[in-house]
Design an enzyme around this catalytic site. Structure first.
Site, mmCIF file in Angstrom:
data_model
loop_
_atom_site.group_PDB
_atom_site.id
_atom_site.type_symbol
_atom_site.label_atom_id
_atom_site.label_comp_id
_atom_site.label_asym_id
_atom_site.label_seq_id
_atom_site.Cartn_x
_atom_site.Cartn_y
_atom_site.Cartn_z
ATOM 1 N N HIS A 222 -27.252 -18.996 7.700
ATOM 2 C CA HIS A 222 -27.805 -20.354 7.792
ATOM 3 C C HIS A 222 -28.358 -20.687 9.185
ATOM 4 O O HIS A 222 -28.047 -21.716 9.778
ATOM 5 C CB HIS A 222 -26.861 -21.434 7.235
ATOM 6 N N HIS B 40 -12.356 -23.695 0.531
ATOM 7 C CA HIS B 40 -13.559 -24.290 1.139
ATOM 8 C C HIS B 40 -14.699 -24.173 0.139
ATOM 9 O O HIS B 40 -14.932 -23.104 -0.407
ATOM 10 C CB HIS B 40 -13.850 -23.499 2.423
ATOM 11 N N GLU C 130 -17.949 -24.388 0.647
ATOM 12 C CA GLU C 130 -19.230 -23.830 1.098
ATOM 13 C C GLU C 130 -19.502 -22.548 0.296
ATOM 14 O O GLU C 130 -18.580 -21.787 -0.033
ATOM 15 C CB GLU C 130 -19.207 -23.548 2.607
ATOM 16 N N ASP D 15 -20.580 -19.590 0.666
ATOM 17 C CA ASP D 15 -20.191 -18.221 1.017
ATOM 18 C C ASP D 15 -18.782 -17.910 0.514
ATOM 19 O O ASP D 15 -18.400 -16.745 0.431
ATOM 20 C CB ASP D 15 -20.313 -17.955 2.527
ATOM 21 N N HIS E 24 -14.276 -26.277 9.149
ATOM 22 C CA HIS E 24 -15.306 -27.063 9.779
ATOM 23 C C HIS E 24 -16.002 -28.055 8.847
ATOM 24 O O HIS E 24 -16.967 -28.706 9.253
ATOM 25 C CB HIS E 24 -16.348 -26.098 10.362
ATOM 26 N N ASP F 95 -12.468 -20.387 7.254
ATOM 27 C CA ASP F 95 -13.471 -20.167 8.304
ATOM 28 C C ASP F 95 -12.882 -20.168 9.717
ATOM 29 O O ASP F 95 -13.496 -19.602 10.626
ATOM 30 C CB ASP F 95 -14.589 -21.219 8.184
ATOM 31 N N TYR G 49 -18.529 -16.969 17.235
ATOM 32 C CA TYR G 49 -18.324 -17.688 15.982
ATOM 33 C C TYR G 49 -17.852 -19.126 16.271
ATOM 34 O O TYR G 49 -18.382 -20.093 15.719
ATOM 35 C CB TYR G 49 -17.296 -16.925 15.147
ATOM 36 N N HIS H 88 -14.054 -14.587 7.242
ATOM 37 C CA HIS H 88 -15.123 -13.740 7.789
ATOM 38 C C HIS H 88 -14.532 -12.797 8.822
ATOM 39 O O HIS H 88 -13.737 -13.221 9.671
ATOM 40 C CB HIS H 88 -16.198 -14.584 8.486
#
Ligand SMILES: Cc1cc2nc3c(=O)[nH]c(=O)nc-3n(C[C@H](O)[C@H](O)[C@H](O)COP(=O)(O)O)c2cc1C
Ligand SMILES: [Fe+2]
Ligand SMILES: [Fe+2]
Length: 403
Positions: free
Chosen positions: A27, A81, A83, A85, A151, A170, A196, A229
């Site tokens: 992103h 989460h 999001e 991903d 986040h 994350d 990160y 990640h």
């Protein structure tokens, strides 16, 4: 080893994620080392999947799970989460395991409803959980920890109490593609974790400090931190938690970062002379042309530096477009305790420094000293002024550093 082999973190606890070797843009965040999406499987009386992977990688994850259990036998799916991903493969896995129960935070539930109302959400058996909610898997128990704004508003973490494994989603991640799965197998991982942090978590320092306190209150002392990640922390847990504490409280090193762009080289000459001056002061300095460097790595340097010099030529009455883009990005990431200096070259009416100054004012950033502008080409006397400025910026960096 077969490429789809799961990795065992502890007895019955597996990494079932995927490696995205060619990820170069996450992103808008440049990822020169690639990345991973980590999902985890716990085999107990209840078979539990913690997070999923980006939708195009669903079949890779399913194959890895298949090495351990039939994916249709999954009983629980934890969505830490929403999001994409991490939640992207939930519709596919719910199709394979239609009786699985889903668990998410209250904002997570709303997010799933938004994203997946046309992908089966209405049929899902979803339970909202809170900080401290426990879920028995049979022999072992999970506890949920809301990690609001680490986040996103919905962000949550899951703690496997019996093995002291924190599935931190994350937080504590890094964007690296590797066949290695653990922190002690990778060199200089703290730098990757810092890149990160700078690009994903930097705006949320105060929430991170509170979150670290909350872990203590909940008696969460992980022996392993398994993020969504990158690799899993098993040897340097204290180091990464301490690093998060430093970054969250706005650490500043004795370092000056000079970022700039230049069309015909004048602003670049100014940048180089400033760099010379900083070196004379004995302070570390780094110079980054914004069209030649990854912004994500530059943002990590910015997080470390205590003084930032930004140079732009004037183009069409304003700052150069990479500079305005970078300033917009930086303003959103809210770096703390930095001092700024602005410079640039112009041809007639100017406007770059004025434009940058306005941006810094909007972001409430501190100016270290008066800006410097040169008409067309910097000559010897201008270079000397730039060097002196560099030296002073070095001294300011020494005074402003807290680390
Ligand atoms: C496309 C373009 C647009 C420019 N627009 C302006 C302008 O609006 N106002 C101004 O003062 N100078 C303008 N300039 C002149 C540059 O600011 C000047 O050449 C400056 O020295 C360039 O610095 P640099 O060598 O670091 O690129 C423009 C130059 C170019 C190439
Ligand atoms: Fe995220
Ligand atoms: Fe993520």
């Amino acid at each position: 080893m077969d490429e789809h082999e799961p990795i065992e973190l502890a007895k019955g606890v597996y990494w079932v994620g995927v490696v995205d070797w060619n990820l170069r843009d996450f992103h808008g965040y440049e990822t020169p080392k690639g990345g991973t999406y980590n999902a985890y499987l716990i085999v107990d009386e209840k078979i539990t999947l913690i997070d999923t992977v980006k939708a195009p990688f669903f079949s890779d994850m399913a194959r890895r799970i298949s090495r351990i259990v039939d994916p249709s036998k999954i009983d629980y799916i934890i969505c830490n989460h929403v999001e994409m991903d991490h939640s992207g493969s939930i519709p596919d896995i719910m199709e394979m395991a239609p009786n699985a129960k889903l668990f998410a935070s209250s904002k997570g539930e709303k997010g799933l409803a938004e994203y997946y109302r046309e992908k089966g959400y209405d049929k899902w058996d979803l339970t909202v959980v809170k900080t401290g909610t426990e879920l028995s898997l049979g022999e072992r128990t999970l506890m949920f920890i809301e990690a609001t704004m680490l986040h996103w508003p919905d962000s949550m973490q899951t703690y496997l109490k019996d093995n002291a494994i924190l599935f931190s989603n994350d937080a504590f991640g890094q964007h690296i593609a590797s066949s290695k799965r653990f922190d002690d197998e990778i060199d200089d991982l703290i730098t990757d974790a810092g890149i990160y942090y700078a690009n994903i978590l930097m705006p949320f320092g105060s929430q991170i400090l509170k979150y670290v306190e909350r872990l203590n209150e909940l008696n969460v002392n992980p022996k392993m931190i398994a993020p969504s990640h990158g690799v899993i922390w098993r040897s340097n847990i204290q180091e990464i938690i301490t690093a998060y504490g430093h970054w969250a409280s706005g650490h500043n090193m004795q370092k000056v970062l000079v970022i700039y762009d230049s069309m015909w080289g004048s602003t670049e000459i100014m940048a180089s002379e400033i760099v010379e001056g900083v070196m004379r002061s004995g302070v570390e300095v780094s110079m980054r042309h914004l069209r030649k460097n990854d912004w994500s790595l530059t943002m990590k340097e910015l997080m470390d530096a205590s003084v930032i010099a930004i140079g732009s030529p004037t183009m069409n009455n304003d700052m150069f477009f990479t500079i305005s883009g970078f300033l917009t990005y930086m303003r959103g990431l809210r770096p703390k305790n930095k001092k700024f200096f602005l410079f640039g070259s112009y041809g007639w009416g100017g406007g770059a420094v004025k434009g940058m100054d306005k941006e810094l004012e909007i972001g409430k950033f501190d100016i270290a000293m008066e800006s410097m502008e040169v008409k067309f080409l910097p000559y010897e006397e201008d270079k000397k002024v730039c060097q002196d400025i560099g030296y002073k910026l070095g001294e300011i960096a020494k005074a402003n550093a807290n680390y």
